[in-house]
Scaffold this motif. Structure first.
Motif, PDB file in Angstrom:
ATOM      1  N   UNK A 132      86.825  59.773 172.888  1.00  0.00           N
ATOM      2  CA  UNK A 132      86.027  58.551 173.219  1.00  0.00           C
ATOM      3  C   UNK A 132      85.674  57.839 172.219  1.00  0.00           C
ATOM      4  N   UNK A 133      86.153  56.595 172.204  1.00  0.00           N
ATOM      5  CA  UNK A 133      85.577  55.762 170.582  1.00  0.00           C
ATOM      6  C   UNK A 133      84.805  54.612 171.106  1.00  0.00           C
TER       7      UNK A 133
ATOM      8  N   UNK B 119      89.828  53.299 187.939  1.00  0.00           N
ATOM      9  CA  UNK B 119      91.194  52.958 187.657  1.00  0.00           C
ATOM     10  C   UNK B 119      91.340  53.036 186.031  1.00  0.00           C
ATOM     11  N   UNK B 120      92.481  53.036 185.753  1.00  0.00           N
ATOM     12  CA  UNK B 120      92.523  53.202 184.077  1.00  0.00           C
ATOM     13  C   UNK B 120      94.030  52.513 183.779  1.00  0.00           C
ATOM     14  N   UNK B 121      94.096  52.288 182.720  1.00  0.00           N
ATOM     15  CA  UNK B 121      95.220  51.478 182.092  1.00  0.00           C
ATOM     16  C   UNK B 121      95.403  51.887 180.553  1.00  0.00           C
ATOM     17  N   UNK B 122      96.455  51.937 179.796  1.00  0.00           N
ATOM     18  CA  UNK B 122      96.722  52.195 178.496  1.00  0.00           C
ATOM     19  C   UNK B 122      97.483  50.950 177.914  1.00  0.00           C
ATOM     20  N   UNK B 123      97.530  50.949 176.584  1.00  0.00           N
ATOM     21  CA  UNK B 123      98.041  50.150 175.701  1.00  0.00           C
ATOM     22  C   UNK B 123      98.787  50.917 174.469  1.00  0.00           C
TER      23      UNK B 123
ATOM     24  N   UNK C 174      89.438  55.408 175.200  1.00  0.00           N
ATOM     25  CA  UNK C 174      89.725  56.652 174.408  1.00  0.00           C
ATOM     26  C   UNK C 174      90.926  56.401 173.830  1.00  0.00           C
ATOM     27  N   UNK C 175      91.081  57.397 172.586  1.00  0.00           N
ATOM     28  CA  UNK C 175      92.468  57.085 171.550  1.00  0.00           C
ATOM     29  C   UNK C 175      93.398  58.397 172.057  1.00  0.00           C
ATOM     30  N   UNK C 176      94.577  58.440 171.331  1.00  0.00           N
ATOM     31  CA  UNK C 176      95.516  58.963 171.908  1.00  0.00           C
ATOM     32  C   UNK C 176      95.358  60.536 172.118  1.00  0.00           C
TER      33      UNK C 176
ATOM     34  N   UNK D 178      97.623  50.629 165.970  1.00  0.00           N
ATOM     35  CA  UNK D 178      96.714  51.361 165.822  1.00  0.00           C
ATOM     36  C   UNK D 178      96.648  52.654 166.455  1.00  0.00           C
ATOM     37  N   UNK D 179      97.423  52.829 167.416  1.00  0.00           N
ATOM     38  CA  UNK D 179      97.760  54.020 168.197  1.00  0.00           C
ATOM     39  C   UNK D 179      97.909  53.683 169.861  1.00  0.00           C
TER      40      UNK D 179
END
Length: 199
Positions: free
Chosen positions: A81-82, A26-30, A75-77, A34-35
């Protein structure tokens, strides 16, 4: 999710075996100042339990394994992978019970051994070259016996030994405590410099 069951018996002797496996993603984003950051989580769960009976059912063995692996990626936009974290957990369990005839009439001897532990390994790496690695392990071994006659315990004895270890990139700590018949017989601890990590 996968689940398998097996059983094989002849009179009172035989075995049961159950295996299970499950994978979850599963995944989610915000979206922040900062991006945009996306977190992806992968988890794998494995379970195995086996029960064996022998000697006309007087000897019993249980062996169980539970393994859980969780991987967390940020991960960033642009999909780079950070940060990446991996958590591995293991929970093995073994129980053995044997019943033997006693030296006196109408008595029997019951012997039990129990061994179980909790093992966890955590690693984290990031694009800024930050690295964290931690291992913990807690192991307990117990055994005992009792002489029984007509549902009454005539005598018996028991002992337990427990070992806790902690490792990170800075050092190592270990403590061993043992007890027998209600009394502490050993309590030793060790603090040392860095030791190699297990594979």
């Amino acid at each position: 999710m996968k689940l398998q069951e097996q059983s094989q018996f002849k009179t009172l002797d035989g075995q049961f075996k159950i295996e299970g496996q499950r994978k979850t993603e599963y995944s989610g984003w915000v979206n922040s100042s900062a991006g945009n950051f996306t977190t992806r989580i992968y988890e794998e769960f494995k379970f195995q339990n086996e029960i064996k009976l022998s000697n006309y059912g007087q000897d019993k063995e249980v062996e169980q394994k539970v393994n859980v692996k969780t991987e967390i990626r940020i991960e960033n936009d642009v999909g780079h992978e950070i940060s990446k974290s991996i958590i591995s957990r293991k929970y093995p369990l073994k129980v053995k019970i044997s019943t033997l005839p006693g030296a006196e009439a109408d008595t029997f001897l019951s012997i039990t051994d129990v061994s179980h532990s909790s093992k966890e390994k955590y690693t984290r790496s990031s694009s800024s070259n930050e690295q964290i690695q931690i291992e913990t392990e807690n192991i307990q071994d117990s055994n005992g016996w009792m002489l029984v006659k007509d549902h009454s315990v005539l005598s018996g004895s028991g002992s337990t030994s427990q070992t806790l270890t902690y490792k990170d990139l800075n050092g190592y700590y270990s403590r061993v405590v043992s007890a027998a018949n209600g009394k502490i017989v050993q309590d030793n601890s060790t603090l040392a410099s860095v030791l190699p990590f297990s594979s």
